[in-house]
Design an enzyme around this catalytic site. Structure first.
Site, PDB file in Angstrom:
ATOM      1  N   GLY A 104      15.868  19.204   9.276  1.00  0.00           N
ATOM      2  CA  GLY A 104      16.118  19.302   7.845  1.00  0.00           C
ATOM      3  C   GLY A 104      14.904  19.890   7.148  1.00  0.00           C
ATOM      4  N   LYS A 114       8.484   0.967  -2.325  1.00  0.00           N
ATOM      5  CA  LYS A 114       9.108   2.123  -2.981  1.00  0.00           C
ATOM      6  C   LYS A 114      10.552   1.823  -3.373  1.00  0.00           C
ATOM      7  CE  LYS A 114       9.988   7.043  -2.624  1.00  0.00           C
ATOM      8  NZ  LYS A 114       9.980   8.269  -1.801  1.00  0.00           N
TER       9      LYS A 114
END
Length: 331
Positions: A7, A209
């Site tokens: 990717g 996060k």
């Protein structure tokens, strides 16, 4: 180490370009116009120098839409979004040798989350992020290395990626060990100019996060608001706080150590200001959303550890309804 970046979007392109420039043996799996541009012109990374001027870095890099052309790798960095991993697993198989590590560079709860955690939840399967256990079986959790991504970037045009901000990639073994493979990966990333600390409690970093994303990403879709606008609106800020409260309760039930309190973590997000979350951008562009790993998985875990998540459940239902209406109207 032979590294395949699966990717080559904003984050994958950033990683591939910096690693290749540092001398690492890197290949990328890409597709379409992006792939053709990389093949013809190389992969271009735009980033600001110390004086704020944008400098292009162009690297010649092996690229294909078929990972089978590259052969077994020492590590595969999976840089597709969480919702795309299940569909990508057959394509990843050809680069997996007996000892290949798989680095999961996605937001949210990863598919391997309960591998190496110990206790009653060891090996538990999360249907919300890995339906039917397809990824678990196809890749194998022993290959997994956790990774928390902090840089941001964008694809400017085919073959060209812009690095906007950040250089930190936190990595760690699911069982907390400091293995030779994670140490080597950390050194490789550091040589490429990234901050890549090897963490013994990488799940704490994942939640650090995730905690903000859990609240602000879905609320941005519901409201169409930026981070600053969510913080300035009493109703939206209150919902964000309730989402984070439920997320904190789930995390603490798992033994996660959150390094800041809720008020400070919420304010960090608000202080970013006029920023539209990636989930809002994906929604407006008609793309799939990272709902599974960022939102649904937290509710899934909550049900396993006996923590109620009514606000998370309600916001998740709202966003899913909006996505269904968007897709229906665009068909």
């Amino acid at each position: 180490m032979r590294i395949c970046v699966f990717g080559a979007g904003a984050i994958g392109g950033l990683l591939a370009a910096r690693l290749a420039d540092s001398g690492a043996e890197v290949s990328v799996v890409a597709r379409g116009a992006h792939l053709e541009a990389i093949r013809q012109n190389g992969l271009t990374l735009l980033s600001a120098d110390g004086e704020g001027r944008e400098r292009p870095l162009v690297v010649t890099i092996e690229a294909s839409d078929r990972a089978s052309e590259f052969g077994p790798q020492d590590a595969v960095i999976v840089a597709v979004k969480g919702q795309g991993i299940a569909g990508a697993t057959p394509a990843i198989q050809p680069v997996l040798g007996p000892e290949t590590a798989v680095v999961t560079a996605q937001n949210g709860v990863p598919w391997w989350y309960f591998h190496g955690v110990g206790g009653e939840l060891e090996g538990a399967h999360l249907e919300s992020i890995d339906p039917g256990g397809e990824i678990w079986r196809a890749i194998g959790p022993r290959r997994a290395i956790g990774c928390v991504v902090y840089p941001s970037g964008e694809i400017v045009q085919p073959g060209v990626v812009r690095h906007i901000d950040g250089r930190r990639f936190m990595i760690g073994e699911p069982d907390g060990s400091i293995s030779s493979r994670v140490t080597a990966l950390g050194q490789l990333l550091s040589q490429a100019g990234f901050r890549a600390p090897v963490r013994r409690r990488v799940r704490d970093d994942i939640w650090g996060k995730l905690w903000g994303n859990l609240a602000f990403n879905p609320l941005s879709v519901v409201s169409g608001a930026t981070l600053g606008e969510i913080g300035a609106d009493p109703h939206l800020r209150g919902r964000a706080s309730r989402l984070m409260e439920e997320g904190r309760d789930v995390a603490e039930a798992l033994g996660i150590r959150l390094r800041v309190d809720l008020a400070k973590r919420l304010q960090w997000a608000v202080d970013v200001g006029d920023h539209r979350t990636s989930m809002l951008q994906d929604f407006e562009a008609g793309r799939p959303l990272e709902l599974a790993g960022v939102v649904a998985a937290v509710a899934d875990i909550g049900s396993r550890v006996g923590v109620a998540t009514p606000t998370i459940d309600a916001v998740l239902a709202e966003v899913r309804s909006l996505v269904e209406r968007r897709d229906r109207e665009s068909s």
